[in-house]
Design a protein around this motif. Sequence first.
Motif, PDB file in Angstrom:
ATOM      1  N   THR A 199     -54.026 -21.496  10.109  1.00 32.07           N
ATOM      2  CA  THR A 199     -55.187 -21.041  10.861  1.00 32.07           C
ATOM      3  C   THR A 199     -54.799 -19.860  11.726  1.00 32.07           C
ATOM      4  O   THR A 199     -53.681 -19.772  12.232  1.00 32.07           O
ATOM      5  N   GLY A 200     -55.726 -18.940  11.849  1.00 29.52           N
ATOM      6  CA  GLY A 200     -55.473 -17.754  12.646  1.00 29.52           C
ATOM      7  C   GLY A 200     -56.676 -17.457  13.508  1.00 29.52           C
ATOM      8  O   GLY A 200     -57.443 -18.355  13.825  1.00 29.52           O
ATOM      9  N   GLU A 201     -56.855 -16.181  13.833  1.00 29.10           N
ATOM     10  CA  GLU A 201     -57.963 -15.828  14.720  1.00 29.10           C
ATOM     11  C   GLU A 201     -59.315 -15.947  14.030  1.00 29.10           C
ATOM     12  O   GLU A 201     -60.288 -16.393  14.618  1.00 29.10           O
ATOM     13  N   THR A 202     -59.365 -15.538  12.749  1.00 33.99           N
ATOM     14  CA  THR A 202     -60.630 -15.662  12.023  1.00 33.99           C
ATOM     15  C   THR A 202     -60.575 -16.864  11.095  1.00 33.99           C
ATOM     16  O   THR A 202     -59.566 -17.079  10.430  1.00 33.99           O
ATOM     17  N   GLY A 232     -56.871 -24.733  13.879  1.00 29.72           N
ATOM     18  CA  GLY A 232     -58.058 -23.883  13.880  1.00 29.72           C
ATOM     19  C   GLY A 232     -59.094 -24.273  12.846  1.00 29.72           C
ATOM     20  O   GLY A 232     -59.009 -25.305  12.184  1.00 29.72           O
TER      21      GLY A 232
END
Lengths: 456, 261
Positions: A199-202, A232
Amino acid sequence: MSMSVSSLPIRSYDPDETPATAASLSAAAQKRQEYLARLLDLAQSSQPVTRWVQELRDRAVPLVQAQAFPTTRDEEWRFTDLSALLDVPLEVFRPNRVSTAAIAPFVLPEASRSRLVFVNGVYAPELSAIANLPDGLLLGDLSDLEGDARLPHYLGKQPGSEELFTALNTVGLRDAAVLLIPRNLVVETPIHLLFVSTTGETPIFTQPRCLVVAEPSSAVTLIEDFVTIGAGTYFTNPVSEIWLEENAQVNHTRLQRDSQNAYHIGKTAVSQARDSRYTCNAVSVGAGFFRHHLTVYPNGEQTETHLNGLTMIAGEQVSDTHSAIALSRPHCTARQLHKCIIDDRAHAIFNGKVFVPKTAQLTDAGQLNRNLLLSPKARIDTKPQLEIVADNVKCTHGAAVSQLDANEVFYLQSRGIDAASAQKLLVYAFAYEILNKIPLASLRQTLSEFVTAQTH
Amino acid sequence: MIIENSPVILSVKDLTANVDGSQILKGMNLEIRAGEIHAIMGPNGSGKSTFSKVLAGHPDYEVTGGEVIYQGKNLLELEPEERSREGVFLAFQYPLEIPGVSNLDFLRVAYNSKRKHQGLEELDAFDFDELVRDRLDVVKMDPAFLNRSVNEGFSGGEKKRNEILQMALLEPTLAILDETDSGLDIDALKIVANGVNQLANETNAILVITHYQRLLDYIVPDFVHVMANGKIIRSGGKDLALELEARGYDWVLEAAATGVA
């Protein structure tokens, strides 16, 4: 209970039917349609490698275009509201490296040399480990094996491939875990297919794919494991196709331990030729929103099908298991035991169909769904559904919903065990019946510890 | 055995209790001293099992009056697990099955919770294994039972023997046997009774609740009490049980009704 055998849980696709125009749609419907169009774009953005895979993808595009994004007005989605997903802006996966250390917690010692790893649906050879496998066994990524003349015969060919999310997966088909067990080979080593989401920012959209072919009289133990690194949001839409040819045996464990913020809509489609034996142990503990569509088609006589399921959820989790066993021939056995442990405000859904048409005389089928509610706000919607047309069969089904039995807690307390520990012990005992069926000791241990730690 | 001036273990005075709003215990009085074996008999519905569950602290039973003093402490203020750790043991009429939890692990958790309460070091798996194998002899239990799930698939007799095995490990000060003899064949009954007799000594007390005089041939009581309509209506020595077996309960009930002792 309805008794219509024609109502297989499949949306029919009529190529003559044109989708409604945007102008005639409500704002909500338009939002759904746009979202689906976005998913289709994301799926199509991946680059396939060979011609036959491209053709398969191309055929799936109109299947998606012809359908609408499901709502709770659709019978198959009545209790499972997908509308929150529409507010998640998705991107496709941009590769980032995952270290060996990061996946170490998920490595199974029993399968340390028979592991394929996919990160966000993309094959990760540097994390995979394949060595000393028996001659003739095919295990690898589709891109390495797509020259094998047998694969086009199986990939994307399971009944139900036209269903919306299955077709969507096929549109983006590129990497796929492929396992082919040749005739008469009994594979002693379990095969571990590890699907990692990062999982990342988007939030990202991933579509893992798996194809298993067990040729006549072969046998294999398969672990499909959906895990996350990070907590995320993402949407994963995996599809697994499993083929058992005559007298083959597949013991399949499907473990879903995605991020608590993940959306997971998974499909497992299984076809069984005569005398074959299929077992599925489906354990689902992760994801904020989870749907598993498990369909089994026993197409020959004297098949055995065992579906064991355990769902353990808490917080605001939603977890939906839709299964169907569509029997068609005489002398087949089907057994299903699905258990749910539901805490806090979590919501579980179970819909289990067993179809016994006229051609399936002498069927022996049993289905049971047992649910343990640990909180007054926990919720279960259950519908065990046996549809019998044949007249000479042995079939049972049922569902039970209960809370922890005060007498059981008291028994343990009267032996000096405090109420909280007593509850942990009893929840574990409820889960044990399913956990005990998992063929790998290390996984049984991990899950036992999880169940105990999760109970509060 | 009756011992002059031995300490009082349990003193019950004017105890009343409800289940689901209806009164089941209507003024129980009972005193039990160290070394003694008491038996409570009585017709169905007299409140025998309710009394045992109230002593052990079952949450469905609401005490509405009276007091229960156990070794100088107000027993009714303690949680069920605290009563157990303080030495109260109830052998269940219907022991619970716990699939997935091995008998050995269950026994060790129970045993260690008491050790911890006593400020003693908990036993590790190895030391506990040795201890439990030693105690198996009390109820002539096969060691194979230790690795099976608690009571799962046990016969009625095996479940009751397992209860007595727990008693042998927890070494209670007050052991309450709630219809432990019900449904046992004579061989199982002898094993269970023999186990209880081995565990009885001058520092603990045993309260046997039973329908059948037969058990009292094997666990010989010092006192026999007849319970009816939520209280004890007659008490006597072990001969009273024989008389009840021969004449039934009606004469006791009538005598109590007319006030003739």
